[in-house]
Design an enzyme around this catalytic site. Structure first.
Site, PDB file in Angstrom:
ATOM      1  N   LYS A 111     -17.960  15.870  40.622  1.00 20.51           N
ATOM      2  CA  LYS A 111     -19.156  16.483  41.239  1.00 20.51           C
ATOM      3  C   LYS A 111     -19.039  16.569  42.757  1.00 20.51           C
ATOM      4  O   LYS A 111     -19.533  17.478  43.383  1.00 20.51           O
ATOM      5  CB  LYS A 111     -20.386  15.651  40.873  1.00 20.51           C
ATOM      6  CG  LYS A 111     -20.945  16.024  39.526  1.00 20.51           C
ATOM      7  CD  LYS A 111     -22.473  16.087  39.588  1.00 20.51           C
ATOM      8  CE  LYS A 111     -23.047  16.842  38.429  1.00 20.51           C
ATOM      9  NZ  LYS A 111     -23.077  16.079  37.192  1.00 20.51           N
ATOM     10  N   ARG A 112     -18.373  15.570  43.305  1.00 20.11           N
ATOM     11  CA  ARG A 112     -18.194  15.504  44.742  1.00 20.11           C
ATOM     12  C   ARG A 112     -17.542  16.785  45.302  1.00 20.11           C
ATOM     13  O   ARG A 112     -17.726  17.159  46.446  1.00 20.11           O
ATOM     14  CB  ARG A 112     -17.250  14.325  45.009  1.00 20.11           C
ATOM     15  CG  ARG A 112     -17.528  13.468  46.142  1.00 20.11           C
ATOM     16  CD  ARG A 112     -16.962  12.065  45.937  1.00 20.11           C
ATOM     17  NE  ARG A 112     -15.701  11.969  45.248  1.00 20.11           N
ATOM     18  CZ  ARG A 112     -14.528  12.245  45.775  1.00 20.11           C
ATOM     19  NH1 ARG A 112     -14.438  12.668  47.009  1.00 20.11           N
ATOM     20  NH2 ARG A 112     -13.420  12.098  45.072  1.00 20.11           N
TER      21      ARG A 112
END
Ligand code: GLU
Length: 480
Positions: A245-246
């Site tokens: 997600k980062r």
């Protein structure tokens, strides 16, 4: 080669990760290339963590990507009896044994092993139990799991991407195959299903290599030949960490929502680590099916490059025929409340012109709604920088006023005519055309860049153009 049968076996997680999507694409392409079967299996043995909604999200993504399956989805949660039957067989053949150790006891053993810096392996306490001791525990109803007996030796296989891989069995634990609640562990259910579904090639992420050794031990114990294995390198972010997600969007549906075309996403993901041995980058699904081979999968980790994906999406947008592109863009315009479905039907011809005007400049479908917003609603907000550049000259309002007058005299409002009028006026005013072009673009769109001005004005239409220029004049006279 007998019929190729591959499978994708996602655990329901609520969304389809781009990495899982890429592995699915490889399985699917491999099946289609060999005219084999692509099977879908849902690994939902952990019932507490899965529900139909989570499964549906994955199915929806696969459908959107066009990765159709030939069999399934099979649900592991509905196949418990199979796992229990195979485990029973291994027990009877002496290839597996009951383990009565409780979680607390196992934890204690682990702690002791850690203190002694010994390998974290089950110490085979229960293997050494006598028949009578076993009977006694069973009678008492002590919860029992089933463990695989790992023999001495070495486990090796030839991976279709990584080549020869091997491991000493002494490094492997007597793994639990059936928990005390009768549910199978991942490795066991996976082998039983791959056997029963007659899978010929297991194509999955390289984070499963350690599992493959364990699974090979299970095949051995069952006396069955394993399928071929191809482990696919994981996708990394630009910082070389596993993509998460980062790094931005990781779910396939997020890409759909951002306005990516499924063909572009499939093309990009397929070429992320696979190459058809030439430098072509844009490949149709049919071409990929024709060219796909596991030998073309690069063993080093590919880096996910969002900009490249956007570039590719732009290429696909430009290659899409306007009618079809409009159908794809329309939901984004409707979602942004720029138009209703009803009006869109009425204004289809006009919308097609809008599409062709913006096609060259949009990398995503959503960008049509963002960059072209002023065609549908205009808030008379002007880019601050452009404003001081093009509206601040003392004669700005006057010039726009004369231009508006001339434009309002035009009978047909076509681009050639608009251009002639504007350039003729600039000549008369003894100024460069640009001195009118920039202010009128700002007045009618609020921005300083965009599609060719004369096309744009024609599409906006005379009434709207004059109205917007008048508003801009008012703005210049009152606010500046
Ligand atoms: N459920 C496993 C996963 O999602 C499947 C791995 C496999 O393909 O065997 O990672």
């Amino acid at each position: 080669m007998s019929e190729v049968r591959v499978r994708m076996a996602p655990s329901p997680s609520g969304f389809l990760h781009v990495g899982t999507a890429r592995t699915t694409i490889y399985n699917w392409l491999f099946a289609r290339h060999h005219r084999g079967k692509f099977i879908l299996r849902i690994e939902d043995t952990d019932v507490s963590r899965s529900n139909q909604k989570m499964v549906d999200a994955i199915l929806e993504s696969l459908r959107w990507l066009g990765l159709n399956w030939d069999e399934g989805p099979y649900y592991q949660s509905q196949r418990m009896a199979h796992y229990q039957r195979y485990a029973q067989k291994l027990l009877e053949n002496g290839k597996a044994y009951f383990c009565f150790c409780s979680p607390d006891e196992l934890e204690e053993k682990r702690r002791q092993a850690m203190d002694l810096k010994a390998p974290l392996k089950y110490d085979r306490t229960c293997l050494r139990l006598s028949e009578a001791e076993k009977e006694e525990r069973i009678k008492r109803g002590v919860p029992k799991a089933i463990r695989l007996f790992v023999p001495e030796g070495e486990t090796a296989f030839s991976d279709l991407v990584y080549g020869e891989l091997k491991k000493q069995n002494e490094e492997l634990d007597d793994l639990i195959i059936l928990r005390s609640n009768q549910t199978p562990t991942y490795n066991f259910a996976c082998v039983v299903d791959d056997v029963e579904m007659r899978i010929t090639h297991v194509i999955r992420g390289n984070d499963h290599i350690a599992n493959t050794f364990k699974q090979l031990l299970i095949y051995d114990a069952l006396g069955l030949a394993p399928p071929k294995f191809a482990h696919i390198p994981l996708i990394l972010g630009k910082d070389r960490a596993k993509i998460s997600k980062r790094h931005g969007a990781i779910s396939v549906m997020e890409y759909k929502e951002k306005g990516f075309l499924r063909e572009a996403l499939v093309n990009y993901l397929a070429l992320l680590g696979w190459s058809p041995k030439d430098d072509r980058e844009i490949l149709s699904i049919d071409q990929m099916i024709e060219l796909f081979s596991l030998e073309g999968v690069n063993p080093s980790n590919p880096i996910f490059d969002q900009e490249k994906l956007e570039w590719m999406n732009g290429e696909y947008i430009r290659a899409t025929e306007d009618q079809k592109l409009l159908d794809l863009v329309l939901p984004f315009l409707i979602k942004e409340k720029l138009i209703t479905e009803h009006t869109a039907k009425r204004k289809r011809e006009w919308l097609l012109k809008f599409i062709s005007l913006f096609k060259e400049r949009c990398k995503t479908l959503k960008e049509f709604a963002e960059k072209g917003k002023y065609f549908f609603e205009f808030s008379h907000q002007y880019e601050p920088e452009a404003l001081s550049k093009y509206f601040s000259a003392p004669e700005a309002a006057d010039r726009l006023n004369v231009l508006a007058e001339r434009l309002s005299e035009l009978e047909t409002f076509e681009k050639a005519e608009i251009e002639q009028t504007l350039r003729g006026l600039a000549d008369k005013m003894k100024i460069k055309s640009a001195a009118l072009i920039h202010p009128v673009r700002l007045a009618t769109t609020g921005t300083s860049t965009g599609p060719p001005l004369f096309d744009l004005l024609e599409l906006l239409g005379k009434g709207e153009v004059i109205k917007r220029i008048k508003k801009a004049i008012e703005f210049i006279q009152t606010k500046l």
